[in-house]
Design a protein around this motif. Structure first.
Motif, PDB file in Angstrom:
ATOM      1  N   ILE A   1       0.964 -16.776   9.217  1.00 44.41           N
ATOM      2  CA  ILE A   1       0.268 -16.071   8.146  1.00 44.41           C
ATOM      3  C   ILE A   1       1.276 -15.386   7.248  1.00 44.41           C
ATOM      4  O   ILE A   1       2.131 -14.650   7.708  1.00 44.41           O
ATOM      5  CB  ILE A   1      -0.705 -15.027   8.731  1.00 44.41           C
ATOM      6  CG1 ILE A   1      -1.673 -15.697   9.690  1.00 44.41           C
ATOM      7  CG2 ILE A   1      -1.462 -14.314   7.606  1.00 44.41           C
ATOM      8  CD1 ILE A   1      -2.486 -16.783   9.066  1.00 44.41           C
ATOM      9  N   LEU A   2       1.181 -15.631   5.951  1.00 46.20           N
ATOM     10  CA  LEU A   2       2.005 -14.923   4.982  1.00 46.20           C
ATOM     11  C   LEU A   2       1.218 -13.736   4.477  1.00 46.20           C
ATOM     12  O   LEU A   2       0.261 -13.881   3.750  1.00 46.20           O
ATOM     13  CB  LEU A   2       2.380 -15.850   3.814  1.00 46.20           C
ATOM     14  CG  LEU A   2       3.165 -15.192   2.688  1.00 46.20           C
ATOM     15  CD1 LEU A   2       4.468 -14.646   3.230  1.00 46.20           C
ATOM     16  CD2 LEU A   2       3.443 -16.183   1.583  1.00 46.20           C
ATOM     17  N   SER A   3       1.624 -12.549   4.877  1.00 46.93           N
ATOM     18  CA  SER A   3       0.904 -11.351   4.456  1.00 46.93           C
ATOM     19  C   SER A   3       0.979 -11.176   2.963  1.00 46.93           C
ATOM     20  O   SER A   3       1.990 -11.460   2.334  1.00 46.93           O
ATOM     21  CB  SER A   3       1.522 -10.120   5.137  1.00 46.93           C
ATOM     22  OG  SER A   3       1.010  -8.941   4.572  1.00 46.93           O
ATOM     23  N   SER A   4      -0.119 -10.694   2.367  1.00 44.16           N
ATOM     24  CA  SER A   4      -0.155 -10.461   0.928  1.00 44.16           C
ATOM     25  C   SER A   4       0.790  -9.343   0.529  1.00 44.16           C
ATOM     26  O   SER A   4       1.081  -9.169  -0.635  1.00 44.16           O
ATOM     27  CB  SER A   4      -1.578 -10.110   0.487  1.00 44.16           C
ATOM     28  OG  SER A   4      -1.993  -8.897   1.094  1.00 44.16           O
ATOM     29  N   LYS A   5       1.284  -8.565   1.478  1.00 41.33           N
ATOM     30  CA  LYS A   5       2.193  -7.468   1.173  1.00 41.33           C
ATOM     31  C   LYS A   5       3.647  -7.864   1.363  1.00 41.33           C
ATOM     32  O   LYS A   5       4.542  -7.086   1.124  1.00 41.33           O
ATOM     33  CB  LYS A   5       1.904  -6.253   2.063  1.00 41.33           C
ATOM     34  CG  LYS A   5       0.462  -5.800   2.019  1.00 41.33           C
ATOM     35  CD  LYS A   5       0.036  -5.446   0.622  1.00 41.33           C
ATOM     36  CE  LYS A   5      -1.430  -5.073   0.579  1.00 41.33           C
ATOM     37  NZ  LYS A   5      -1.912  -4.946  -0.798  1.00 41.33           N
ATOM     38  N   SER A   6       3.881  -9.080   1.869  1.00 40.46           N
ATOM     39  CA  SER A   6       5.244  -9.485   2.178  1.00 40.46           C
ATOM     40  C   SER A   6       5.967  -9.937   0.929  1.00 40.46           C
ATOM     41  O   SER A   6       5.413 -10.610   0.089  1.00 40.46           O
ATOM     42  CB  SER A   6       5.220 -10.629   3.202  1.00 40.46           C
ATOM     43  OG  SER A   6       6.501 -11.138   3.408  1.00 40.46           O
ATOM     44  N   ALA A   7       7.242  -9.573   0.841  1.00 40.23           N
ATOM     45  CA  ALA A   7       8.015  -9.972  -0.333  1.00 40.23           C
ATOM     46  C   ALA A   7       8.471 -11.417  -0.225  1.00 40.23           C
ATOM     47  O   ALA A   7       8.729 -12.070  -1.204  1.00 40.23           O
ATOM     48  CB  ALA A   7       9.217  -9.059  -0.499  1.00 40.23           C
ATOM     49  N   SER A   8       8.598 -11.949   1.001  1.00 41.14           N
ATOM     50  CA  SER A   8       9.019 -13.330   1.165  1.00 41.14           C
ATOM     51  C   SER A   8       8.559 -13.808   2.527  1.00 41.14           C
ATOM     52  O   SER A   8       8.165 -13.042   3.382  1.00 41.14           O
ATOM     53  CB  SER A   8      10.545 -13.443   1.035  1.00 41.14           C
ATOM     54  OG  SER A   8      11.157 -12.710   2.069  1.00 41.14           O
TER      55      SER A   8
ATOM     56  N   GLU B   1       0.828  -1.208   0.000  1.00 42.03           N
ATOM     57  CA  GLU B   1       0.000   0.000   0.000  1.00 42.03           C
ATOM     58  C   GLU B   1       0.862   1.257   0.000  1.00 42.03           C
ATOM     59  O   GLU B   1       0.458   2.292  -0.544  1.00 42.03           O
ATOM     60  CB  GLU B   1      -0.931  -0.011   1.218  1.00 42.03           C
ATOM     61  CG  GLU B   1      -1.979  -1.127   1.159  1.00 42.03           C
ATOM     62  CD  GLU B   1      -2.923  -1.093   2.353  1.00 42.03           C
ATOM     63  OE1 GLU B   1      -3.539  -0.041   2.583  1.00 42.03           O
ATOM     64  OE2 GLU B   1      -3.024  -2.122   3.050  1.00 42.03           O
ATOM     65  N   ALA B   2       2.065   1.176   0.591  1.00 42.56           N
ATOM     66  CA  ALA B   2       2.964   2.332   0.602  1.00 42.56           C
ATOM     67  C   ALA B   2       3.418   2.707  -0.811  1.00 42.56           C
ATOM     68  O   ALA B   2       3.846   3.834  -1.054  1.00 42.56           O
ATOM     69  CB  ALA B   2       4.188   2.036   1.472  1.00 42.56           C
TER      70      ALA B   2
ATOM     71  N   GLY C   1      -0.359   0.378  -3.866  1.00 39.12           N
ATOM     72  CA  GLY C   1      -1.097  -0.855  -4.102  1.00 39.12           C
ATOM     73  C   GLY C   1      -2.370  -0.941  -3.279  1.00 39.12           C
ATOM     74  O   GLY C   1      -2.547  -0.227  -2.290  1.00 39.12           O
ATOM     75  N   VAL C   2      -3.263  -1.821  -3.699  1.00 43.31           N
ATOM     76  CA  VAL C   2      -4.494  -2.071  -2.955  1.00 43.31           C
ATOM     77  C   VAL C   2      -4.363  -3.410  -2.246  1.00 43.31           C
ATOM     78  O   VAL C   2      -3.496  -4.221  -2.554  1.00 43.31           O
ATOM     79  CB  VAL C   2      -5.723  -2.086  -3.891  1.00 43.31           C
ATOM     80  CG1 VAL C   2      -5.856  -0.765  -4.628  1.00 43.31           C
ATOM     81  CG2 VAL C   2      -5.659  -3.244  -4.883  1.00 43.31           C
ATOM     82  N   THR C   3      -5.255  -3.642  -1.307  1.00 42.09           N
ATOM     83  CA  THR C   3      -5.278  -4.912  -0.590  1.00 42.09           C
ATOM     84  C   THR C   3      -5.867  -5.989  -1.486  1.00 42.09           C
ATOM     85  O   THR C   3      -6.396  -5.709  -2.567  1.00 42.09           O
ATOM     86  CB  THR C   3      -6.122  -4.795   0.683  1.00 42.09           C
ATOM     87  OG1 THR C   3      -7.478  -4.491   0.297  1.00 42.09           O
ATOM     88  CG2 THR C   3      -5.587  -3.707   1.601  1.00 42.09           C
ATOM     89  N   VAL C   4      -5.789  -7.228  -1.024  1.00 47.80           N
ATOM     90  CA  VAL C   4      -6.418  -8.332  -1.778  1.00 47.80           C
ATOM     91  C   VAL C   4      -7.917  -8.098  -1.862  1.00 47.80           C
ATOM     92  O   VAL C   4      -8.548  -8.399  -2.884  1.00 47.80           O
ATOM     93  CB  VAL C   4      -6.106  -9.684  -1.119  1.00 47.80           C
ATOM     94  CG1 VAL C   4      -6.805 -10.815  -1.855  1.00 47.80           C
ATOM     95  CG2 VAL C   4      -4.601  -9.938  -1.095  1.00 47.80           C
ATOM     96  N   GLN C   5      -8.499  -7.519  -0.801  1.00 48.03           N
ATOM     97  CA  GLN C   5      -9.927  -7.202  -0.828  1.00 48.03           C
ATOM     98  C   GLN C   5     -10.223  -6.190  -1.944  1.00 48.03           C
ATOM     99  O   GLN C   5     -11.201  -6.336  -2.686  1.00 48.03           O
ATOM    100  CB  GLN C   5     -10.354  -6.621   0.527  1.00 48.03           C
ATOM    101  CG  GLN C   5     -11.818  -6.202   0.606  1.00 48.03           C
ATOM    102  CD  GLN C   5     -12.763  -7.385   0.676  1.00 48.03           C
ATOM    103  OE1 GLN C   5     -12.657  -8.207   1.584  1.00 48.03           O
ATOM    104  NE2 GLN C   5     -13.667  -7.491  -0.278  1.00 48.03           N
ATOM    105  N   GLY C   6      -9.379  -5.176  -2.073  1.00 48.57           N
ATOM    106  CA  GLY C   6      -9.556  -4.200  -3.143  1.00 48.57           C
ATOM    107  C   GLY C   6      -9.361  -4.821  -4.516  1.00 48.57           C
ATOM    108  O   GLY C   6     -10.061  -4.472  -5.476  1.00 48.57           O
TER     109      GLY C   6
END
Length: 578
Positions: A510-517, A369-370, A373-378
């Motif tokens: 939990i693997l965040s959708s914003k995480s690179a790895s 988002e920074a 980007g949008v969230t997975v919900q968006g």
């Protein structure tokens, strides 16, 4: 002269296409040799050093470096550079080079020759490539062998990015294929449809050709893992992406590599590093981004654009294929299968939002988002709007049936780095639809996977709130808060003999959708079965019986090896859905 005779050989097979002499090339070689037709290695060194002096720089052409260049130019090893060697030198700097050593040829050619000479070389390279491809189709051994005297065309790609090796595979000519492989043709180079010669031979059912290419692939030096592109890794990991399971797996590969790796691979030619917008240019041309911005206008589509309605027209654009591709939609000619439109009615839907996060569904909802980007919900909401817009168009535009298919090509199997959704009238399909089915992922499957990720993140958030936090909960308390009789801690902190300490539940990984790895996600190449080191066994699903770590549903599915024999069928867009 002998020079003109050699260059006329280059045009032997060209027929009426272009038989005029290559004046600039002839003149350049004539000047270099002083009219002798031969250039010694010593002459070559003096010429290169003179070019450095005239440019006002210290000469870089030592005897060793000149010898290395001369060895590449002098293909027959006779110690002198002749007209054919000279032609190969110039051409080598004008084609996509398969070997890093070719850089020395490219650099020297650019320094010495004028743009006119290089332009003539580019034209001649293309002409020789087309002639070699025609010789393969006609089984013309004599001309094919003669055209290959300039090895540079072995690395070139022609129509639809097909190499000479691919033409040999399509013609079923094993002898030509072996000769090209001996000249270091790449059996894994993909065409515009991401099909390599190896895959083409497999699809054609030519088992002998397939084994020849597989053997050549295995013997080629392998690039280190870090040097492999994400695009090629996804294509190798998933030869087809036409289902939710395969799309889910592609997203897992991207998560493992990281979104930054994808953006870096696209490079500044595709994504502006400052604005994160898709670059609008004609070199290279990002066709659907250019159409969405109006840089490539399609005036004939204005009436069809209105079929989106006022709301969707502001956000999206309907695009058409080339007229000749539309007209050959049902052609049985091999040159049109895979290139022509997939149906009698076939359109594309793209977005006017050119932020790179929308260039392909593989990255939807994963850009931080920074960075805008949008969230997975968006992303899920946007995917549903794209579906509604496409169906609105098909319902409003005249002539469309109620049986409409919506498909997307996922990165790794997409030849364009901007969003395009295939809108296909399923009532009248062409051969290209079957040909491209391996990479047509239904939009509904993409929406299903995004929905899974949203639900998994939501359930994980609820689970997090129910887990023990910083306030420690005593195992000696009943639900009502009363202490169990006899549960007081013994003096000295010793446990009651025979008692077992209750294990605290693990926080879900939990693997965040914003995480690179994430360390919890195994690499795509890792085995699907994890060994239980403590017990030495695994359960039927391949998971450690003692491992209580909880993964989100979409990651559990992504980490499961895909059974190709049980791929879910494609979803039909029947009357009920429209």
């Amino acid at each position: 002269s002998s020079t003109e005779a050699v260059f006329s050989v280059c045009c032997t097979c060209l027929g009426p296409v272009r038989r005029q002499p290559m004046d600039a090339l002839n003149e350049a070689f004539h000047n270099l040799t002083g009219g002798s037709g031969l250039l010694s290695r010593q002459d070559l060194r003096h010429m290169l050093q003179r070019a450095d002096t005239e440019a006002g720089r210290k000469t870089r052409w030592s005897g060793r470096r000149t010898a290395a260049l001369a060895k590449m130019i002098d293909t027959d090893g006779d110690g002198c550079i002749q007209a054919e060697d000279f032609l190969g030198w110039v051409l080598r700097g004008q084609v996509s080079k398969a070997q890093p050593a070719e850089d020395i040829c490219h650099g020297a050619a650019v320094e010495i020759f004028s743009e006119q000479v290089l332009a003539e070389a580019r034209h001649l390279a293309s002409a020789r490539f087309r002639s070699a491809a025609a010789a393969i189709k006609a089984n013309d051994d004599h001309n094919f062998q003669r055209l290959l005297q300039c090895q540079a065309i072995v690395y070139m790609q022609g129509q639809d990015k097909r190499s000479l090796l691919r033409y040999a595979v399509d013609a079923g000519h094993r002898g030509y294929a072996k000769l090209l492989l001996k000249m270091e043709a790449d059996p894994s180079a993909v065409d515009a449809f991401n099909i390599s010669p190896v895959e083409a031979a497999r699809r054609a059912g030519d088992s002998e050709m397939h084994m020849i290419l597989l053997s050549a692939t295995a013997s080629r030096p392998q690039a280190p893992e870090s040097a492999k592109s994400l695009r090629s890794e996804i294509a190798a990991e998933l030869p087809s992406i036409e289902s939710a399971a395969q799309f889910r797996r592609a997203r897992a590969v991207l998560r493992h590599k990281g979104v930054d790796a994808l953006k870096g691979e696209l490079g500044p030619e595709i994504v502006d590093p400052i604005t994160s917008q898709l670059v609008l240019s004609f070199k290279p041309v990002n066709v659907f981004a250019m159409m969405a911005s109006g840089k490539i206008p399609q005036p004939a589509m204005d009436a069809e654009q209105a079929a989106l309605g006022p709301t969707f027209s502001k956000k999206y654009r309907v695009c058409s294929n080339r007229p000749e591709n539309d007209s050959h939609w049902n052609s049985e000619d091999p040159q049109w299968i895979g290139k022509a439109s997939m149906a009698f009615r076939h359109r594309f839907l793209t977005t006017k939002d050119l932020h790179w996060q929308w260039f392909n569904p593989i990255v939807w909802g994963l850009v931080p988002e920074a960075e805008g980007g949008v969230t997975v919900q968006g992303a899920l909401a946007e995917a549903k709007q794209l579906r509604d817009a496409a169906l609105t168009y098909a319902q409003t535009a005249p002539g469309w049936s109620k049986n409409v298919g919506l498909y997307v090509n996922i990165f790794g199997h997409s030849s364009v780095d901007s969003l395009f959704i295939h809108i296909v009238d399923m009532s009248r399909l062409g051969r290209s639809f079957v040909f491209q089915s391996y990479k047509n992922c239904p939009l509904d499957d993409i929406i299903d996977v995004l929905q899974e990720e949203v639900e998994s993140e939501s359930s994980s958030t609820v689970a997090d709130s129910a887990l023990p936090g910083q306030v420690e909960t005593s195992s000696a308390l009943k639900p009502g808060g009363k202490e169990r009789p006899g549960s007081k801690e013994k003096p000295g902190g010793k446990e009651k003999p025979g008692s077992k300490a209750k294990a605290q539940p693990l926080k879900p990984a939990i693997l965040s959708s914003k995480s690179a790895s994430a360390t919890n996600l195994r690499p795509p190449s890792a085995p699907a079965v994890r060994q239980n080191k403590s017990a030495g066994k695994t359960d039927e699903s391949g998971h450690d019986e003692n491992d209580k770590t909880v993964l989100p549903g979409y990651l559990q599915k992504a980490l499961t090896t895909i059974d190709e024999s049980q791929k879910p069928p494609k979803k039909a867009w029947g009357a009920a859905r429209s």
